[in-house]
Each structure stands twice: as structure tokens, then as C-alpha cells.
Design a protein around this motif. Structure first.
Motif, short mmCIF file in Angstrom:
data_model
loop_
_atom_site.label_atom_id
_atom_site.label_comp_id
_atom_site.label_asym_id
_atom_site.label_seq_id
_atom_site.Cartn_x
_atom_site.Cartn_y
_atom_site.Cartn_z
N ASP A 1 48.98 -22.39 32.81
CA ASP A 1 47.99 -21.88 33.68
C ASP A 1 48.30 -20.79 34.99
O ASP A 1 49.44 -20.87 35.46
N ALA A 2 47.36 -20.21 35.37
CA ALA A 2 47.40 -19.21 36.43
C ALA A 2 47.78 -19.92 37.58
O ALA A 2 47.19 -21.16 38.10
N GLY A 3 48.82 -19.59 38.45
CA GLY A 3 49.07 -20.46 39.60
C GLY A 3 50.11 -21.47 39.29
O GLY A 3 50.75 -22.09 40.43
N GLU A 4 50.64 -21.54 38.16
CA GLU A 4 51.52 -22.67 37.98
C GLU A 4 52.94 -22.22 38.26
O GLU A 4 53.22 -21.19 38.06
N PHE A 5 53.85 -23.24 38.56
CA PHE A 5 55.11 -22.83 38.64
C PHE A 5 55.92 -23.55 37.73
O PHE A 5 55.95 -25.12 37.84
N ILE A 6 56.58 -23.19 36.64
CA ILE A 6 57.12 -24.04 35.56
C ILE A 6 58.61 -23.64 35.61
O ILE A 6 58.96 -22.52 35.63
N SER A 7 59.33 -24.70 35.32
CA SER A 7 60.75 -24.48 35.27
C SER A 7 60.75 -24.85 33.71
O SER A 7 60.60 -25.86 33.30
N ILE A 8 62.03 -24.22 33.24
CA ILE A 8 62.19 -24.40 31.66
C ILE A 8 63.77 -24.65 31.63
O ILE A 8 64.58 -23.77 32.29
N MET A 9 63.99 -25.95 31.20
CA MET A 9 65.51 -26.40 31.32
C MET A 9 65.95 -26.67 30.02
O MET A 9 65.13 -26.66 29.05
N GLY A 10 67.25 -26.67 30.08
CA GLY A 10 67.90 -27.00 28.77
C GLY A 10 69.25 -26.74 28.67
O GLY A 10 69.88 -25.99 29.72
N GLN A 11 70.13 -27.11 27.86
CA GLN A 11 71.56 -26.82 27.74
C GLN A 11 71.84 -25.55 27.22
O GLN A 11 70.90 -24.74 26.90
N SER A 12 72.90 -25.04 27.52
CA SER A 12 73.35 -23.49 27.01
C SER A 12 73.21 -23.78 25.49
O SER A 12 73.21 -24.55 24.72
N GLY A 13 72.46 -22.48 25.12
CA GLY A 13 71.97 -22.33 23.54
C GLY A 13 70.74 -23.13 23.18
O GLY A 13 70.64 -23.12 21.83
N SER A 14 69.99 -23.82 24.19
CA SER A 14 68.92 -24.36 23.73
C SER A 14 67.71 -23.54 23.23
O SER A 14 66.73 -23.97 22.98
N GLY A 15 67.77 -22.21 23.95
CA GLY A 15 66.74 -21.45 23.33
C GLY A 15 65.94 -21.03 24.73
O GLY A 15 64.98 -20.25 24.63
N LYS A 16 66.23 -21.45 25.86
CA LYS A 16 65.33 -21.32 27.10
C LYS A 16 65.57 -19.62 27.44
O LYS A 16 64.16 -19.15 27.77
N SER A 17 66.58 -18.99 27.36
CA SER A 17 66.43 -17.54 27.65
C SER A 17 65.65 -16.89 26.69
O SER A 17 64.88 -15.86 26.99
N THR A 18 65.92 -17.08 25.41
CA THR A 18 65.03 -16.70 24.37
C THR A 18 63.78 -16.70 24.73
O THR A 18 62.99 -15.57 24.31
N LEU A 19 63.25 -17.81 24.92
CA LEU A 19 61.78 -18.27 25.23
C LEU A 19 61.33 -17.42 26.39
O LEU A 19 60.20 -16.49 26.18
N LEU A 20 62.06 -17.00 27.42
CA LEU A 20 61.73 -16.43 28.59
C LEU A 20 61.57 -14.91 27.99
O LEU A 20 60.77 -14.21 28.67
N SER A 21 62.56 -14.50 27.66
CA SER A 21 62.55 -13.07 26.90
C SER A 21 61.20 -12.67 25.98
O SER A 21 60.70 -11.73 26.05
N ILE A 22 61.06 -13.68 25.32
CA ILE A 22 59.76 -13.38 24.27
C ILE A 22 58.41 -13.51 25.15
O ILE A 22 57.72 -12.90 25.06
N LEU A 23 58.56 -14.60 26.19
CA LEU A 23 57.24 -14.58 26.95
C LEU A 23 57.05 -13.28 27.81
O LEU A 23 55.99 -12.67 28.11
N GLY A 24 58.11 -12.74 28.05
CA GLY A 24 58.27 -11.61 29.03
C GLY A 24 57.98 -10.07 28.22
O GLY A 24 58.08 -9.17 28.81
N GLY A 25 57.76 -10.39 27.00
CA GLY A 25 57.34 -8.98 26.08
C GLY A 25 58.54 -8.36 25.83
O GLY A 25 58.16 -7.08 25.58
N MET A 26 59.60 -9.02 25.74
CA MET A 26 60.87 -8.05 25.48
C MET A 26 61.51 -8.34 24.28
O MET A 26 62.68 -7.70 23.94
N ASN A 27 61.17 -9.33 23.64
CA ASN A 27 61.85 -9.86 22.48
C ASN A 27 60.75 -10.28 21.39
O ASN A 27 60.14 -11.34 21.53
N HIS A 28 60.57 -9.57 20.33
CA HIS A 28 59.87 -9.83 19.09
C HIS A 28 60.02 -11.36 18.60
O HIS A 28 61.25 -11.44 18.11
#
Lengths: 221, 386
Positions: free
Chosen positions: A31-58
Motif C-alpha cells: 500500500d501507499a505509505g508502507e515501509f516494507i523490508s524484504i529479507m532473505g539469504q543470499s540467492g533467495s531472489g530478493k534483489s531480483t524482486l527489487l529490480s523487477i519491482l523497480g521496472g529494470m528487469n523484465h
């Protein structure tokens, strides 16, 4: 309606003969105004998720809607424009441009905005003041400490008043004192209504967030 | 802040790399400017020298007989009953299409006369035109000014024991020796030169011309075309080109030109490669930076503009410095490349604008692929965010 809605998101990478399943059917609503943290171990896909959310990774499949816009139906340049107008990014290694001063680094997102030079300078100064660096506008990145560089990166991310601020391991290169200061700054920004999506592997940072999402092997736990 | 601020600041920050890039292109441009300017200056010098060689087109009466020569060129038989060119036809030579290439038209009337009981060849000339054509003539005494003054070749003067100021009877008329030619090593040494009108009168050839020498003197003059044009104007005359002297020089110059352009091409190709490799290296070094630009919303065209603006600025600087360096090198090299000690350096605005334009064009072209490569970078990969 949630500000960010992702449904059944898959991302596969070819790695030699093998296919790596980075994300496997992730669905989320932020939701708008939320502060979300995405956690996980290395290789869990968190940075991939962020790059997709950020419109940089199809994504391989699935949908990412931001404020009602399915961003991957936009073309490359359309997504670039969308990022410029709606997103701010804070990267793990700050990624400041070494030959630009703190103020010029902060002004970068405004370079392509239809604003007058005075307005750009004013906006950059305000952003730097918000992160407590109003007095160091003319310093080059190598004349700033790690914590200060991170603050400049945050100022650059908020200067265009984005709807969503994405942060990828924002305290990854900072000591504990600077980490606390940066997280407090994020909290403060969120208090002002800023939506923040942060990827971190540091559990202590989750305390600052409204909600934590844990990823394991490309899926939400 | 605008996109050019990014380009300018990057250039300021990466001075060493930009200096290397500038020098790479500068050397190419300077080489081209030096060689082109040297070639042009040498052409000019040769053209100037050709002015001093004298005539290069000869107009003689059409004749079946080939009994008399002048300057190694057959003139046709010269005799009283021979058909000759009319003085009135001379004006037609100046009416040809390439008339502006004509430096001088020197009509001559030739005929044998007795001088102190000896047979000599009297040549009636227009002294003003003749001196313009034969700039190597050195005269003891004065150039004939009046109708009754003559000029003797050195051998003639020696044989007849005449010197400037003497008078002599020619065909019943008393003429004054105004001057004597310094030895030339040509047939001029054995001749007697008189004003055209007086010679025509003495030889009984009023209004008639034996031959006309035309100096069409410049490196690029279309001598062959001019010969045809004159022949069309004077159908009764035989028009021939005296090209062997200049042709060998022009051939040498042409070979030098080809060599110059070959060397310039190679050096310039290397310069272009340096630009390409350096720009490509610069783009690869700036992968993260470009990733940041893309992530914060820069379009591909914005990235290209940043890279190409940098290339254009460096190339412009290389062009300006390359032109200055090239001209300096040409100035230093010119005295060693020409026979004339005072050969003039040609300052050609086309070379100036061309070299600077070429530098910018090559800089941009060689940077086009690196710029495209940069603009196509995936921001995620560029940031190594995965």
C-alpha cells in the motif's frame, strides 16, 4: 487499491545448461505509505524482486502493476520515463557519480526533468538538507564519508518526490552507527508518507519497517 | 544541471584519458593537415616555377615542311613566301573558354637578316609579353624601349663585337643595341630581338606573325583543352603543347600526393581506432554509472547524447589543435620539400574547416558504436544488482 500489486511473478535465468528459478510465483500487494523490508539469504531472489519491482528487469511471467499501470507493458523508454517520474533508488554501493559534486549527484534525476535550473538547484539543496548534508553541497563523493555518501544517495533518490523509494541493502557498506542513522532517516521519510521498499539481509533493519517479507528459494515464506 | 554538465564534468575529471584520446585524433588530423598543406604549397611552388619556364603552348603556321626548330619544337618552314598567322588573329587567343588561365600571349615574327655581313635570325617580339614569359632573362644594359632599339643574344653580341649603346645597320636601318642577354644556354643566345613592329617592317611582314608562344601557367591548367580551344579559334594554325617540362614535375607531385593521402589515410585510420578503443573502454569503465543513469530514468537517447557530446568536444579540440600542429609542421617541413627557399605556405580555409569538421565527424562516428552499446546496457546488469 494497493500502490504496488504483483501477481504470480516468475523469473528464470539461463546459467550455462541449467535454468535458475530466481522467483517462483511471488504475489504481493504494497500500500501507499508502507515501509516494507524484504529479507532473505543470499540467492533467495530478493534483489531480483527489487529490480523487477523497480521496472529494470523484465519478469519471465507475471504482472507488476504500480498505481494501476502494468509497467512491463510499457516499452523500454516508457519504463525509463515511468522510473524517472515515480521511483527513487538507493543502491548498496551508493553509486554516486565520482566527477559530480554532492549537489550535482542529487540533481541527476532532475537533469531530464522539465524544470528551470534554479528550481533544480533549490530542490537538490532541500533534499540534501533533509538528509543533514546541506553544508556539503559542493563536496565530491571522495570528500565524503561512507555514511555521508549514503545520505547523498538517499537525497538523490527523494529529490524528484517519487511515489516509491527502492533501497537495495542500504546499510550493506556502513558501520552500525551510520546504519542506525540511515535507517532512522528512512523511518523519518516514511513518517512523511514516503512508500519504501527495502531489501536487506540485516534483521535489525526490519525493526524500522512496517512489514517484513521473507523470501526463500524465490518464494515468499 | 543539463546533460552537457555531465559530459563536461566527466571530461574535466578524466583528464589523462581525454588527453590520450585528443592526442590520438590530433596526430591523425595534424598528419593530414601537414601533408595536404605541403602538397598544396608544393603545387603552388611548382606553378610559380612553371611561370618561369616560359611558354607551354605554341602556335605556328600549318606547314608540310619541318626545317626550322625553336626550343626543340618544330616551327615549320619560315620563309617569305610561307603562309603566316595574321596579327589580327591574336585577339582570338584571348577569347577561348579558359582565357583566364592565360598568363601571356607572345607573338613573334622571325626572319633572316644580314648584320655586319653575317646572317642572323631576327626575332620581332613584344618585349613586355616576352619578359613576362621569360623571367629568367638577365639583361646587360637596358630593355629595348623605343622602336629602333634591339636586344642581342650573348653569342650574337660576342661574334659581332657589339655591346649596349652601340648602333648597327639592320636591313638599311640604323638600330641601337639597348641591351645584351646574359648567356641562357638556349637558342636565344644566337638571336637578335627587335620590337615586333620594327621587325615586321624590316622583314617585310607587316601585320603577320611567324609563331605565337602562349604561357598558360598554373599547376592545374587544362593545357590539352586550351590547345583544342585555340585550334578551334585559329583553324589555319598548328597549335601544340610544350608539356614535357612540367609534366615530369606534375607527375612527381602527383606521386607525392598519392603517397601523402595514403599515409594520411593510414594515420587517420589508426586515429579513428584509438578513438573507438578509448571510447569503448571509457563506456565499459562507466558501466555502473550508465546503469545509475538508466535506473533513475535516463532514456537511451540521453545516454547517447552524453557520450556523443563528450566525443564531439574532444574531437573539436583535437581538430583545432591538430590543424594548428599540422600547419606548424608543414611550415617547418616546407623549406626541405621545395626547391624555392621562399616557398609560401598555403593557408587554406577549406583545409582548416575540413580538418576540424573531419575530426568531429570521425570522433562522432568512432564513438557511435560505444554510445549505442552504452545506451543498450541493461540497468540491472550494469548495476550488478542481481
Amino acid at each position: 487499491m494497493a500502490l504496488i500489486e504483483i501477481s504470480d511473478l516468475h523469473k528464470h535465468y539461463a546459467c550455462g545448461d541449467e535454468t535458475v528459478q530466481a522467483l517462483q510465483g511471488v504475489s504481493l500487494a504494497i500500500d501507499a505509505g508502507e515501509f516494507i523490508s524484504i529479507m532473505g539469504q543470499s540467492g533467495s531472489g530478493k534483489s531480483t524482486l527489487l529490480s523487477i519491482l523497480g521496472g529494470m528487469n523484465h519478469p519471465t511471467s507475471g504482472k507488476v502493476a504500480v498505481d494501476g499501470t502494468d509497467i512491463y507493458t510499457l516499452g523500454d523508454e516508457g519504463r525509463a520515463d515511468f522510473r524517472a517520474q515515480n521511483f527513487g533508488f538507493v543502491f548498496q554501493s551508493f553509486h554516486l557519480i565520482p566527477y559530480l559534486t554532492a549537489q550535482e549527484n542529487v540533481m541527476l534525476p532532475l537533469t531530464i526533468a522539465p524544470m528551470k535550473s534554479d528550481e533544480k538547484r533549490e530542490a537538490a539543496r532541500n533534499a540534501l538538507s533533509r538528509v543533514g548534508l546541506g553544508a556539503k553541497c559542493d563536496r565530491l563523493p571522495n570528500q565524503l564519508s561512507g555514511g555521508e555518501q549514503e545520505r547523498v544517495a538517499i537525497a538523490r533518490a527523494i529529490v524528484n518526490r517519487p511515489h516509491i523509494l527502492f533501497a537495495d541493502e542500504p546499510t550493506g557498506n556502513l558501520d552500525s552507527k551510520n546504519s542506525d542513522e540511515v535507517m532512522a532517516l528512512f523511518r523519518e521519510l516514511n513518517g512523511g508518507g514516503q512508500t519504501i521498499v527495502m531489501v536487506t539481509h540485516n534483521p535489525e533493519n526490519c525493526h524500522y519497517a512496517d512489514r517484513g517479507i521473507i523470501l526463500r528459494d524465490g518464494a515468499v515464506v | 544541471m543539463k546533460l552537457h554538465t555531465i559530459s563536461l564534468n566527466n571530461l574535466r575529471r578524466r583528464k589523462a584519458k581525454m588527453a590520450f584520446l585528443t592526442i590520438g585524433l590530433l596526430v591523425g588530423i595534424a598528419t593530414i593537415v601537414t601533408l595536404v598543406t605541403l602538397t598544396e604549397s608544393m603545387s603552388n611552388d611548382i606553378a610559380h616555377k612553371m611561370d618561369e619556364f616560359g611558354a607551354n603552348i605554341l602556335i605556328t603556321p600549318k606547314s608540310e615542311d619541318l626545317s626550322m626548330t625553336y626550343g626543340g619544337i618544330s616551327l615549320g618552314r619560315v620563309s617569305f613566301d610561307q603562309k603566316e598567322i595574321h596579327e589580327a588573329d591574336l585577339a582570338k587567343v584571348r577569347e577561348i573558354k579558359n582565357s583566364r588561365n592565360i598568363l601571356s600571349v607572345s607573338p613573334k615574327v622571325l626572319g633572316g637578316v644580314k648584320l655586319q655581313e653575317k646572317d642572323v635570325l631576327l626575332v620581332g617580339v613584344n618585349f613586355a609579353e616576352e619578359l613576362k614569359m621569360k623571367q629568367w632573362w638577365r639583361i646587360f644594359g637596358d630593355t629595348p624601349a623605343g622602336d629602333d632599339e634591339i636586344l642581342l643574344g650573348s653569342t650574337t653580341a660576342d661574334t659581332l663585337h657589339l655591346s649596349p649603346g652601340d648602333t648597327v645597320d639592320v636591313a638599311g636601318r640604323r638600330l641601337k643595341v639597348a641591351g645584351v642577354l646574359e648567356q641562357t644556354g638556349s637558342q636565344d643566345d644566337s638571336l637578335v630581338f627587335a620590337p615586333l613592329k620594327r621587325a615586321q617592317q624590316l622583314l617585310g611582314k607587316e601585320g603577320r606573325i611567324t609563331l605565337v608562344e602562349v604561357a598558360a601557367l598554373c599547376a592545374g591548367c587544362p593545357i590539352g583543352d586550351m590547345v583544342v580551344q585555340i585550334a578551334e579559334k585559329l583553324p589555319d594554325a598548328k597549335v601544340s603543347a610544350i608539356q614535357q617540362v612540367v609534366e615530369s614535375r606534375l607527375k612527381t607531385l602527383d606521386q607525392f600526393k598519392r603517397f601523402s593521402y595514403g599515409v594520411a589515410g593510414v594515420v587517420f585510420f589508426i586515429g579513428s581506432l584509438i578513438v573507438f578503443v578509448t571510447m569503448m573502454g571509457s563506456v565499459n569503465e562507466r558501466t555502473t554509472e550508465i546503469g545509475v543513469f538508466r535506473a533513475i530514468g535516463f532514456r537511451k537517447s540521453h545516454i547517447m547524447r552524453i557520450i556523443l557530446l563528450e566525443a564531439a568536444l574532444v574531437s573539436l579540440l583535437a581538430g583545432l589543435l591538430g590543424y594548428a600542429t599540422g600547419m606548424g609542421a608543414a611550415k617547418l617541413a616546407l623549406p626541405f620539400m621545395t626547391e624555392s627557399k621562399n616557398a609560401a605556405l598555403v593557408w587554406d580555409t577549406l583545409v582548416a574547416s575540413g580538418s576540424i569538421g573531419l575530426a568531429v565527424a570521425v570522433g562522432l562516428l568512432a564513438s557511435l558504436y560505444p554510445a549505442l552499446h552504452a545506451s543498450r546496457m541493461d540497468p540491472t546488469e550494469a548495476l550488478r544488482a542481481l
